[in-house]
Scaffold this active site. Structure first.
Site, PDB file in Angstrom:
ATOM      1  N   GLY A 136       0.810  -1.217   0.000  1.00 45.71           N
ATOM      2  CA  GLY A 136       0.000   0.000   0.000  1.00 45.71           C
ATOM      3  C   GLY A 136       0.837   1.258   0.000  1.00 45.71           C
TER       4      GLY A 136
ATOM      5  CB  SER B  28      -5.446   0.855  14.403  1.00 43.80           C
ATOM      6  OG  SER B  28      -6.329   1.833  14.929  1.00 43.80           O
TER       7      SER B  28
ATOM      8  N   GLY C 132      -0.954   7.897   1.278  1.00 42.93           N
ATOM      9  CA  GLY C 132      -1.023   7.951   2.727  1.00 42.93           C
ATOM     10  C   GLY C 132       0.260   7.586   3.445  1.00 42.93           C
TER      11      GLY C 132
ATOM     12  CE1 TYR D  85      -8.642  -0.458   9.925  1.00 36.68           C
ATOM     13  CE2 TYR D  85      -8.868   0.449  12.134  1.00 36.68           C
ATOM     14  CZ  TYR D  85      -8.148   0.310  10.962  1.00 36.68           C
ATOM     15  OH  TYR D  85      -6.924   0.916  10.833  1.00 36.68           O
TER      16      TYR D  85
END
EC number: 1.1.1.300
Length: 334
Positions: A51, A190, A55, A215
């Site tokens: 990714g 996270s 970002g 998530y």
């Protein structure tokens, strides 16, 4: 009177946000924290970032490229990744680093769709054929708050991409990482892991689906995976650590619905309070290259410092069970 009170409250909130934004703009901006380093620090090192076209991933790639690394961008959309790579090369050239031909830090774009185990296997097969070494693997890519959809292999999207795709990718590249040792694996999780639970009876969310819970569950799985992998890698000179980047302004939250009238205020508040991608990427960069964490494994970091985990993220029996089930789900045969 009520209307006037509401208007006054809105103006006060807007004024407060503007004041905080002004402080953020005018105050010192420590874009490169402890994760920074001198150009050449990563010279000769090959780093794979999933990714990496936007970002956090893009910011991580830019900094490691500046430090002289050979960066492989594993991205789902090859066209967007090629565009991002071109921009990164140009930015580095303008900053006085490597030239557009990538003579120092290098960028390589490869297609990788973590929502497809077939794509993950094809990616790894190609990488193992072409790359003699892999010094750092950064499991950065992720999806957030998406509507209920399934991966190509029938897994709930957030669990499938955030955990299972990276689980297979890491396992298929372990041999190369071991032969390149000392090497490092960096997993992006996270703080929201705190709200997740591993329900082995419904890992695919067939019984019920909540975007936020799923998530958080996938991020808890990232931490459990990291700790179990660290245990399995003891004595190999391959380390693995997990981090949270904080709240960052990226497109990860594109599936979150914000009312039209509230968007300007939300954008202002996010600009005032949220980290930039470069600020958010500092812990990834720190774990990828800092001498401070040489030999450190199985730990959880935030803002380039080790942090404590909740007991549920340190449950060894759950971590082992999740590993065993994940092996079956992705088709790894012992």
């Amino acid at each position: 009177m009520a209307v006037a009170s509401v208007a006054a409250a809105l103006l006060a909130a807007l004024g407060g946000a503007l004041w905080l934004a002004a402080r953020r703009f005018s105050g010192p901006r420590n874009q490169r924290q402890q994760g920074g380093g001198d150009p050449g620090l990563m010279h000769g090192k090959t780093v794979l970032i999933t990714g990496a076209n936007s970002g956090l991933g893009r910011a991580t790639a830019a900094e490691l490229l500046r430090l002289g690394a050979r960066v492989i961008m594993g991205c789902r959309d090859r066209a967007r990744a090629e565009e991002a790579a071109g921009q990164l090369r140009q930015e580095l050239c303008q900053a006085g680093g490597a030239g557009p031909d990538g003579t120092d830090g290098q960028l390589v774009v490869k297609e990788l769709d973590l929502a497809s185990l077939r794509s993950v296997r094809a990616f790894c097969q190609e990488l193992l054929q072409e790359e003699p070494r892999l010094d750092v693997l950064i499991n950065n890519a992720g999806v957030f708050h998406c509507p209920y959809t399934k991966t190509e292999d029938g897994f709930e999207m957030q669990f499938g991409v955030n955990h299972l795709g990276h689980f297979l990718l890491t396992n298929l590249l372990l041999g190369l990482l071991k032969s390149s040792a000392p090497s490092r694996i960096v997993v992006v999780s996270s703080k929201l892991y705190k709200y997740g639970e591993i329900n082995f009876e419904d890992l695919n969310s067939e019984q019920s689906y909540n975007k936020s819970f799923c998530y958080s569950r996938s991020k808890l799985a990232n931490i459990l995976f990291t700790r179990e992998l660290a245990r399995r890698l003891e004595g190999t000179n391959v380390t693995v650590n997990v981090l949270h980047p904080g709240i960052v302004r990226t497109n990860l939250g594109r599936h979150i619905h914000i009312p039209l009238l509230a968007r300007p205020l939300f954008n202002l508040v996010s600009w005032a309070f949220f980290k930039t991608p470069l600020e958010g990427a500092q812990t990834s960069i720190y774990l990828a290259c800092s001498p401070d964490v040489e030999g450190v494994s199985g730990r959880y970091f935030g803002d380039c410092k080790e942090e404590e985990l909740l007991p549920k993220a340190m449950d060894e029996s759950v971590a082992r069970k999740l590993w065993d089930i994940s092996e079956v789900m992705v088709g790894i045969l012992k």
